[in-house]
Design an enzyme around this catalytic site. Structure first.
Site, short mmCIF file in Angstrom:
data_model
loop_
_atom_site.label_atom_id
_atom_site.label_comp_id
_atom_site.label_asym_id
_atom_site.label_seq_id
_atom_site.Cartn_x
_atom_site.Cartn_y
_atom_site.Cartn_z
N LYS A 10 6.60 18.05 48.26
CA LYS A 10 7.07 18.97 49.31
C LYS A 10 6.53 20.40 49.10
O LYS A 10 6.01 20.72 48.03
CB LYS A 10 8.61 18.96 49.32
CG LYS A 10 9.20 17.59 49.70
CD LYS A 10 10.71 17.68 49.93
CE LYS A 10 11.29 16.34 50.32
NZ LYS A 10 12.72 16.43 50.72
N TYR A 50 11.17 12.43 60.00
CA TYR A 50 12.58 12.39 59.61
C TYR A 50 13.50 12.04 60.79
O TYR A 50 14.68 12.37 60.77
CB TYR A 50 12.99 13.72 59.00
CG TYR A 50 12.54 13.92 57.57
CD1 TYR A 50 13.03 13.10 56.54
CD2 TYR A 50 11.66 14.94 57.22
CE1 TYR A 50 12.64 13.28 55.22
CE2 TYR A 50 11.26 15.13 55.89
CZ TYR A 50 11.76 14.31 54.91
OH TYR A 50 11.38 14.49 53.59
N ASN A 113 13.61 20.07 47.38
CA ASN A 113 13.85 19.15 46.26
C ASN A 113 12.57 18.44 45.78
O ASN A 113 12.63 17.33 45.28
CB ASN A 113 14.97 18.17 46.59
CG ASN A 113 14.62 17.19 47.71
OD1 ASN A 113 13.64 17.40 48.41
ND2 ASN A 113 15.41 16.15 47.86
N HIS A 116 9.69 13.60 48.22
CA HIS A 116 10.33 12.57 49.02
C HIS A 116 9.77 11.24 48.58
O HIS A 116 8.59 11.14 48.25
CB HIS A 116 10.03 12.76 50.52
CG HIS A 116 10.39 11.56 51.34
ND1 HIS A 116 11.66 11.33 51.78
CD2 HIS A 116 9.65 10.47 51.72
CE1 HIS A 116 11.69 10.16 52.43
NE2 HIS A 116 10.48 9.63 52.40
P1 CMP Z 1 14.35 13.36 51.39
O1 CMP Z 1 14.30 12.25 50.41
O2 CMP Z 1 13.06 13.97 51.78
O3 CMP Z 1 15.08 12.81 52.73
C1 CMP Z 1 15.75 13.70 53.61
C2 CMP Z 1 15.95 15.06 53.03
O4 CMP Z 1 16.94 15.85 53.64
C3 CMP Z 1 16.37 14.97 51.60
O5 CMP Z 1 15.29 14.50 50.81
C4 CMP Z 1 16.82 16.40 51.32
O6 CMP Z 1 15.77 17.24 50.91
C5 CMP Z 1 17.31 16.88 52.71
N1 CMP Z 1 18.75 17.10 52.75
C6 CMP Z 1 19.37 18.27 52.98
N2 CMP Z 1 20.70 18.14 52.97
C7 CMP Z 1 20.96 16.84 52.69
C8 CMP Z 1 22.16 16.08 52.53
N3 CMP Z 1 23.37 16.63 52.64
N4 CMP Z 1 22.03 14.77 52.24
C9 CMP Z 1 20.82 14.18 52.14
N5 CMP Z 1 19.65 14.85 52.28
C10 CMP Z 1 19.71 16.17 52.55
#
Ligand code: CMP
Length: 141
Positions: A10, A50, A113, A116
């Site tokens: 990311k 997404y 974070n 993904h």
């Molecule tokens: P990712 O695995 O990329 O899939 C969706 C993303 O939404 C997740 O990682 C997080 O970076 C983001 N996100 C933000 N808030 C939340 C939440 N409450 N629960 C899950 N994903 C979240």
């Protein structure tokens, strides 16, 4: 069984110059990189990826963040690749991620974070096809 999974490094991790360190973890764990490209996604491209989260309260911020800078998108292949990649990443929320995982070591917040990874076989197939054509994926024996 041999599987393929979609990985995205990311914008936060790319900005930290951590692409190499993260790809190294995949390779050290026996995952092979069979496709890779760098993209700066538009908000619409991030939103399409997404779409499953469209109704979630964090969708807008997620799309804004994922289009805030370049990302490195790759296809990882190997035995149990989907679960193995998820183990390497650690929990979505870096505060809950186990020590030594990518998110524990590189992530700042639940939005920024670092990585993904696909969560299941069906989503992996869809996510790979969102970014890569068959001709862009080079399986290795
Ligand atoms: P990712 O695995 O990329 O899939 C969706 C993303 O939404 C997740 O990682 C997080 O970076 C983001 N996100 C933000 N808030 C939340 C939440 N409450 N629960 C899950 N994903 C979240």
């Amino acid at each position: 069984a041999t599987e393929r999974t979609l990985s995205i490094i990311k914008p936060d991790a790319v900005a930290k110059n951590a692409i190499g360190a993260i790809l190294q973890r995949f390779e050290n764990a026996g995952l092979r990189i069979v496709a890779a490209k760098m993209m700066h996604l538009s908000p619409a491209q991030a939103g399409g990826f997404y779409a499953v989260h469209k109704e979630r309260p964090f969708y807008g911020e997620l799309c804004a963040f994922m289009s805030s800078g370049p990302v490195l998108i790759s296809v990882l292949e190997g035995d149990n690749a989907i679960a193995r990649n998820r183990e390497l990443m650690g929990a979505t929320d870096p505060r809950k991620a186990e020590a030594g995982t990518i998110r524990a070591d590189f992530a700042e917040s639940i939005d920024a974070n670092a990585v993904h990874g696909s969560d299941a076989a069906e989503t992996a197939a869809w996510e790979i096809s969102y970014f890569f054509s068959q001709l862009e994926i080079a399986g290795r024996e």
